[in-house]
Motif scaffolding. Structure first.
Motif, mmCIF file in Angstrom:
data_model
loop_
_atom_site.group_PDB
_atom_site.id
_atom_site.type_symbol
_atom_site.label_atom_id
_atom_site.label_comp_id
_atom_site.label_asym_id
_atom_site.label_seq_id
_atom_site.Cartn_x
_atom_site.Cartn_y
_atom_site.Cartn_z
ATOM 1 N N HIS A 123 -7.788 -38.123 -19.472
ATOM 2 C CA HIS A 123 -7.228 -37.777 -18.168
ATOM 3 C C HIS A 123 -5.701 -37.882 -18.243
ATOM 4 C CE1 HIS A 123 -11.254 -39.121 -16.382
ATOM 5 N NE2 HIS A 123 -11.124 -37.852 -16.029
ATOM 6 N N LEU A 124 -5.042 -37.031 -17.503
ATOM 7 C CA LEU A 124 -3.586 -37.017 -17.500
ATOM 8 C C LEU A 124 -2.999 -38.353 -17.058
ATOM 9 C CD1 LEU A 124 -1.197 -35.139 -18.010
ATOM 10 C CD2 LEU A 124 -1.301 -34.466 -15.621
ATOM 11 N N LYS A 125 -3.540 -38.935 -15.999
ATOM 12 C CA LYS A 125 -2.992 -40.197 -15.504
ATOM 13 C C LYS A 125 -3.360 -41.379 -16.399
ATOM 14 C CE LYS A 125 -2.589 -38.761 -10.686
ATOM 15 N NZ LYS A 125 -2.947 -39.008 -9.274
ATOM 16 N N CYS A 126 -4.553 -41.346 -16.992
ATOM 17 C CA CYS A 126 -4.925 -42.403 -17.943
ATOM 18 C C CYS A 126 -3.956 -42.408 -19.116
ATOM 19 C CB CYS A 126 -6.352 -42.196 -18.432
ATOM 20 S SG CYS A 126 -7.630 -42.435 -17.174
ATOM 21 N N LEU A 127 -3.561 -41.222 -19.537
ATOM 22 C CA LEU A 127 -2.610 -41.094 -20.645
ATOM 23 C C LEU A 127 -1.216 -41.539 -20.234
ATOM 24 C CD1 LEU A 127 -2.230 -39.903 -23.555
ATOM 25 C CD2 LEU A 127 -1.545 -37.794 -22.443
ATOM 26 N N ALA A 128 -0.744 -41.029 -19.084
ATOM 27 C CA ALA A 128 0.629 -41.293 -18.666
ATOM 28 C C ALA A 128 0.887 -42.776 -18.404
ATOM 29 C CB ALA A 128 0.960 -40.481 -17.413
ATOM 30 N N TRP A 129 -0.149 -43.514 -17.960
ATOM 31 C CA TRP A 129 0.035 -44.919 -17.610
ATOM 32 C C TRP A 129 -0.361 -45.877 -18.731
ATOM 33 C CZ3 TRP A 129 2.040 -47.023 -13.004
ATOM 34 C CH2 TRP A 129 2.464 -46.065 -12.076
ATOM 35 N N SER A 130 -0.641 -45.357 -19.906
ATOM 36 C CA SER A 130 -0.883 -46.235 -21.068
ATOM 37 C C SER A 130 0.461 -46.715 -21.588
ATOM 38 C CB SER A 130 -1.645 -45.485 -22.161
ATOM 39 O OG SER A 130 -2.940 -45.142 -21.718
#
Length: 400
Positions: free
Chosen positions: A58-65
């Motif tokens: 997911h885009l947000k799962c990636l961005a907030w890692s």
């Protein structure tokens, strides 16, 4: 560490059956963002069957890692972050894959991004940090030196990032590209695009309609390849204030008041001049100009320069022999040639040998360029002339 938000609010990849490598869900929601896929360090925008190993996230799962970033368009630490996350259980749902932790060091709470998104008492910061409900009263690093403390609640971040229903799908023909944006602004742009039915790319593509550029206190944007290509294509180059105005209004607002007019090198008017050039169907900026690059250039940088020149209507002569032959043929046939040839030397002296000073290197490069120019009776320009001309929307320096 600054997190460079990945490209794409949408993807041409079919991801219906592929769960996110972080939260292990195949669903998409406001808390997950859309799906993206990566293989060999790059986003996959074609057929995933062409790759032996594809990671869907997911885009947000990636961005907030917290440990993922981009370097030279390659994603860094993706696999190691997935391994790390899958050792941690989510404090909300109890399942593994929870890579987003509370930024209070002593706190043991970790979450899937969509799980944390659903907790009203979590606090979110533009630096891609969260505070769990137990520590929501703590300050983020960005707040510690602030004169006035303003809590960023889940409600306020939702109001800032998510769009009301009248705006949904109104941007289906819009394609965005960011330039020089902060981590928070990148995230906001991705959410805006996702909620309005439009697309975001990290790097320039010819179908981009709007470049959203970060600006400094003077309203100047950074001179990037994305900005220069947008000028040559006559596309909008806007500040983040346009995105915020659209969110506030609940519909797309007019672009003109938010158009960037200045870059960080002091060049003015390029975005508007580029739009009007295309709108009026005027000749391209480098029409009837032929470029010969002399000397050494960093390979990728020269490729960008060549791309800019040809996009702007110019032509390229690859070798000196080709240049001499072309000029000789013109003379023999007595053709009235309107095309102007420019010998372009590299005016970037950043990476010179420690045994050479800048002035001697500059003199040497200029002399070599002038020798060729004199031989074929043409003109000499530094490579910066190309960038300045695009940034101003006209041929500068009175060199032509």
């Amino acid at each position: 560490m600054e997190i460079n938000a990945p490209s794409g609010g949408k993807s041409s990849v079919v991801l219906d059956q592929a769960p996110c490598a972080f939260c292990h869900s195949s669903k998409q929601s406001e808390g997950t963002g859309s799906f993206v896929a990566y293989a060999q360090g790059k986003e996959v925008t074609g057929n995933v069957d062409d790759f032996s190993k594809v990671i869907h996230v997911h885009l947000k799962c990636l961005a907030w890692s917290p440990r993922i970033y981009f370097e030279d368009d390659l994603i860094q630490n993706l696999e190691s972050e997935i391994v790390r996350a899958n050792k941690l259980k989510c404090s909300s749902c109890g399942k593994k894959g929870a890579g987003l932790g509370c930024c209070v060091k002593a706190c043991q709470k970790t979450y899937h991004v969509p799980c944390a998104y659903g907790i009203p008492d979590c606090r979110w910061d533009d630096g891609f940090l969260i505070l769990c409900p137990n520590h929501a009263h703590h300050k983020f690093p960005s707040e510690q030196n602030a004169k006035s403390e303003k809590k960023i609640t889940q409600k306020s971040i939702s109001e800032h990032l998510n769009l009301s229903s009248p705006l949904l799908n109104v941007g289906k023909d819009l394609v965005f590209c960011g330039s020089g944006l902060s981590a928070g602004d990148k995230f906001t742009l991705v959410n805006f695009a996702s909620s309005s039915g439009s697309i975001v790319f990290k790097n320039w593509r010819d179908n981009v309609t709007h470049v959203i550029a970060g600006t400094d206190s003077n309203g100047a944007c950074t001179r990037t390849l994305n900005v220069l290509m947008a000028i040559l294509h006559g596309r909008w180059i806007l500040t983040m204030e346009w995105v915020k105005a659209c969110v506030k209004a609940g519909h797309l607002v007019k672009e003109e008041p938010y158009e960037v007019v200045l870059d960080n090198h002091g060049s003015r008017g390029g975005p508007k001049a580029g739009r009007l050039r295309v709108q009026n169907k005027a000749p391209k900026l480098f029409n009837n100009l032929n470029f010969y690059f002399i000397g050494e250039y960093e390979q990728a940088y020269k490729a960008d320069l060549v791309n800019l020149v040809t996009t702007g209507g110019g032509t390229i002569t690859e070798t000196k022999d080709q240049l001499l032959t072309s000029r000789s043929n013109d003379a023999d046939t007595k053709v009235n040639v309107k095309q102007v040839t420019l010998v372009v030397y590299n005016a970037d002296f950043t990476y010179n040998s420690e045994f050479e000073d800048e002035s001697s290197v500059e003199a040497s490069r200029l002399e070599a360029a002038e020798d060729v120019a004199q031989e074929i009776r043409c003109r000499v320009v530094p490579h910066i002339w190309i960038l300045e001309s695009i940034a101003c929307g006209l041929l500068v320096y009175n060199l032509l």
